[in-house]
Write a protein that holds these residues in place. Structure first.
Motif, PDB file in Angstrom:
ATOM      1  N   UNK A 110      20.416  47.813 -45.351  1.00 24.61           N
ATOM      2  CA  UNK A 110      21.568  47.981 -44.477  1.00 24.61           C
ATOM      3  C   UNK A 110      21.993  49.431 -44.332  1.00 24.61           C
ATOM      4  N   UNK A 111      21.538  50.264 -45.246  1.00 25.31           N
ATOM      5  CA  UNK A 111      21.879  51.676 -45.187  1.00 25.31           C
ATOM      6  C   UNK A 111      20.997  52.470 -44.246  1.00 25.31           C
ATOM      7  N   UNK A 112      20.031  51.827 -43.621  1.00 23.48           N
ATOM      8  CA  UNK A 112      19.107  52.518 -42.725  1.00 23.48           C
ATOM      9  C   UNK A 112      19.578  52.417 -41.277  1.00 23.48           C
ATOM     10  N   UNK A 113      18.998  53.258 -40.435  1.00 24.53           N
ATOM     11  CA  UNK A 113      19.370  53.258 -39.021  1.00 24.53           C
ATOM     12  C   UNK A 113      18.880  51.980 -38.345  1.00 24.53           C
ATOM     13  N   UNK A 114      19.420  51.720 -37.163  1.00 26.95           N
ATOM     14  CA  UNK A 114      19.031  50.531 -36.405  1.00 26.95           C
ATOM     15  C   UNK A 114      17.533  50.555 -36.098  1.00 26.95           C
ATOM     16  N   UNK A 115      17.017  51.711 -35.716  1.00 29.42           N
ATOM     17  CA  UNK A 115      15.592  51.830 -35.394  1.00 29.42           C
ATOM     18  C   UNK A 115      14.728  51.548 -36.614  1.00 29.42           C
ATOM     19  N   UNK A 116      15.147  52.040 -37.780  1.00 30.78           N
ATOM     20  CA  UNK A 116      14.380  51.803 -39.004  1.00 30.78           C
ATOM     21  C   UNK A 116      14.390  50.324 -39.381  1.00 30.78           C
ATOM     22  N   UNK A 117      15.548  49.680 -39.268  1.00 27.55           N
ATOM     23  CA  UNK A 117      15.629  48.255 -39.595  1.00 27.55           C
ATOM     24  C   UNK A 117      14.761  47.425 -38.655  1.00 27.55           C
ATOM     25  N   UNK A 118      14.796  47.769 -37.361  1.00 34.99           N
ATOM     26  CA  UNK A 118      13.982  47.050 -36.388  1.00 34.99           C
ATOM     27  C   UNK A 118      12.491  47.252 -36.684  1.00 34.99           C
ATOM     28  N   UNK A 119      12.109  48.457 -37.065  1.00 31.18           N
ATOM     29  CA  UNK A 119      10.702  48.746 -37.372  1.00 31.18           C
ATOM     30  C   UNK A 119      10.235  47.943 -38.584  1.00 31.18           C
ATOM     31  N   UNK A 120      11.097  47.849 -39.595  1.00 29.84           N
ATOM     32  CA  UNK A 120      10.744  47.100 -40.808  1.00 29.84           C
ATOM     33  C   UNK A 120      10.529  45.623 -40.479  1.00 29.84           C
ATOM     34  N   UNK A 332      14.520  36.594 -34.584  1.00 29.45           N
ATOM     35  CA  UNK A 332      15.963  36.413 -34.608  1.00 29.45           C
ATOM     36  C   UNK A 332      16.675  37.660 -35.095  1.00 29.45           C
ATOM     37  N   UNK A 333      16.120  38.292 -36.123  1.00 27.87           N
ATOM     38  CA  UNK A 333      16.692  39.554 -36.602  1.00 27.87           C
ATOM     39  C   UNK A 333      16.630  40.614 -35.503  1.00 27.87           C
ATOM     40  N   UNK A 334      15.489  40.684 -34.815  1.00 28.97           N
ATOM     41  CA  UNK A 334      15.349  41.672 -33.746  1.00 28.97           C
ATOM     42  C   UNK A 334      16.324  41.394 -32.604  1.00 28.97           C
ATOM     43  N   UNK A 335      16.606  40.112 -32.364  1.00 30.89           N
ATOM     44  CA  UNK A 335      17.607  39.761 -31.348  1.00 30.89           C
ATOM     45  C   UNK A 335      18.976  40.288 -31.746  1.00 30.89           C
ATOM     46  N   UNK A 336      19.332  40.128 -33.010  1.00 25.40           N
ATOM     47  CA  UNK A 336      20.608  40.659 -33.497  1.00 25.40           C
ATOM     48  C   UNK A 336      20.661  42.177 -33.318  1.00 25.40           C
ATOM     49  N   UNK A 337      19.549  42.855 -33.615  1.00 24.07           N
ATOM     50  CA  UNK A 337      19.537  44.314 -33.495  1.00 24.07           C
ATOM     51  C   UNK A 337      19.637  44.746 -32.039  1.00 24.07           C
ATOM     52  N   UNK A 338      19.060  43.950 -31.126  1.00 26.02           N
ATOM     53  CA  UNK A 338      19.182  44.256 -29.704  1.00 26.02           C
ATOM     54  C   UNK A 338      20.648  44.147 -29.270  1.00 26.02           C
ATOM     55  N   UNK A 339      21.327  43.107 -29.754  1.00 31.98           N
ATOM     56  CA  UNK A 339      22.755  42.940 -29.449  1.00 31.98           C
ATOM     57  C   UNK A 339      23.550  44.099 -30.037  1.00 31.98           C
ATOM     58  N   UNK A 340      23.181  44.494 -31.253  1.00 33.25           N
ATOM     59  CA  UNK A 340      23.870  45.620 -31.902  1.00 33.25           C
ATOM     60  C   UNK A 340      23.678  46.902 -31.109  1.00 33.25           C
ATOM     61  N   UNK A 341      22.474  47.109 -30.583  1.00 37.91           N
ATOM     62  CA  UNK A 341      22.199  48.318 -29.798  1.00 37.91           C
ATOM     63  C   UNK A 341      23.028  48.326 -28.515  1.00 37.91           C
ATOM     64  N   UNK A 342      23.209  47.153 -27.901  1.00 35.13           N
ATOM     65  CA  UNK A 342      23.977  47.053 -26.657  1.00 35.13           C
ATOM     66  C   UNK A 342      25.476  47.214 -26.922  1.00 35.13           C
ATOM     67  N   UNK A 343      25.971  46.548 -27.991  1.00 37.96           N
ATOM     68  CA  UNK A 343      27.413  46.559 -28.286  1.00 37.96           C
ATOM     69  C   UNK A 343      27.845  47.838 -28.981  1.00 37.96           C
ATOM     70  N   UNK A 344      26.910  48.488 -29.656  1.00 33.08           N
ATOM     71  CA  UNK A 344      27.263  49.674 -30.432  1.00 33.08           C
ATOM     72  C   UNK A 344      27.732  49.344 -31.822  1.00 33.08           C
TER      73      UNK A 344
END
Length: 381
Positions: A110-120, A332-344
């Motif tokens: 959780x301490x990593x950036x959105x891009x890093x979490x999505x890559x993992x 599903x995790x990637x979907x959450x990250x996409x929503x996070x990227x859109x919402x900020x």
């Protein structure tokens, strides 16, 4: 004698079906989780557990980074557990994160950036696709394929090929714009597109002509008695022994073919799912662990190469399924990250928890449905 026969039959089933299935699944799961693991390590995330299987540990060891590598009793999957995960399903809660020290938070997922979490998260399915490409590359380059020219020797009476105007002596050059080098390539395209109008470029008496045909959906029985629905055109190739050649490719060409083969499996799998959703195809081909175990055993009876080729196809399927946008899965995790990227900002923990519960219900229903399909398949085979 009946008891001895039953025990002998159980032992035969164990060796023929269960062991090949577990070997194939273990390799695929290991590669999938290794994808998550390597990218997480590269991003500086601390990992507490790398497990093949779920439940209590059978055997394991702890490496110099304090990661526990282990085999567990339930061999249907695996997981990588980060230091801020609450459970084996990779559910990250703020409570677990807040309990960490400031230094540990920097090394948490959780301490990593959105891009890093999505890559993992994406690394697991990508690793499955790369495994399939590697397997196909080796198959095409080292072991090769037995191929024969795409010549038409027989046109069955009343078939789609006869209606389209195919004649003995024709040579198929293209199918829907795809260049055809051998008869097997044409069969592969035709078999996966029943009911779809296909354009064929054919050479006849030195002239190139265009024919249009729609493969008919028929059930074909394989050597093991499995009935498989596929598209049938109605042409045959009666090649003699001298007309078959073993074709090996150079590594670069083989890799390109492997990428195409992987994409072919992905695209036609998605096409089948879409056809099921819109009602154009029956969902009876959706299989679960029982069907995979059965086919693993059948592949094992054909030799090591058949098992390896089957493992590549299953690896693609597992990678693809994990990318479906269903909470509980990587997609599903990637979907959450996409929503996070859109919402900020990320979704609330409550929203994510509801999503995971819905995802769990969907996954369980799919497993039950697939297992039911397996049992019906076995009862009629």
């Amino acid at each position: 004698m009946d008891i001895l026969s039953a025990l002998w039959g159980f032992g035969d089933t164990l060796v023929s079906y269960v062991i090949p299935f577990l070997l194939v699944l273990t390799v695929i799961v290991f590669v999938h989780e290794l994808g998550h693991f390597l990218v997480a390590r590269w991003c500086g995330v601390d990992i507490s557990v790398f497990s093949i299987g779920f439940g209590p540990e059978i055997v394991g060891f702890t490496d110099k980074h304090d990661t526990r590598w282990r085999f567990s009793w339930i061999p249907l999957g695996g997981y990588v557990k980060f230091i801020d995960d609450e459970n084996a399903a990779s559910a990250q809660g703020r409570e677990a994160f807040e309990k960490l020290s400031e230094e540990d938070k920097k090394r948490s997922f959780q301490g990593k950036t959105l891009a890093q979490r999505a890559a993992i998260v994406a690394a697991g399915p990508i690793a499955n696709f790369l495994l399939a490409i590697a397997i196909f590359t080796v198959m095409f380059s080292l072991f090769g394929q037995q191929v024969t020219a795409p010549n038409v020797d027989v046109v069955r009476e009343g078939s789609a090929a006869e209606a389209a105007g195919f004649k003995p002596g024709d040579v198929v050059l293209e199918v829907d714009g795809t260049r055809i080098d051998n008869f097997g390539e044409m069969q592969r395209i035709v078999s996966t597109q029943p009911g779809e109008e296909l354009s064929f470029l054919v050479e006849r008496d030195g002239q190139e002509i265009r024919l249009t045909a729609t493969p008919e959906l028929q059930e074909v029985e394989d050597r093991f008695g499995n009935k498989v629905p596929m598209g049938i055109l109605g042409i045959q190739r009666n090649a003699g022994a001298s007309e078959w050649t073993l074709k090996r490719e150079d590594p670069l060409t083989a890799m390109g073919m492997a990428v195409n083969q992987t994409w072919f499996v992905i695209s036609h799998s998605l096409g089948y799912v879409y056809d099921v959703i819109v009602g154009r195809a029956k969902p009876d081909q959706l299989g679960g662990p029982i069907r995979i175990a059965q086919v693993s055993g059948q592949a094992a009876s054909l030799g090591v190469l058949a098992v390896v080729n089957f493992a590549a196809i299953i690896s693609i399927s597992i990678g693809l399924i994990n990318l479906f946008p269903i909470p509980m899965l990587d997609g599903g995790h990637l979907l959450y990250y996409a929503v996070e990227a859109i919402r900020g900002r990320p979704l609330s923990e409550r929203s994510q928890e509801v999503g995971f519960r819905i995802g769990l219900a969907v996954v369980l229903m799919l497993m039950i449905f697939a297992t039911w399909n397996d049992l019906i398949h076995l009862s009629f085979s």
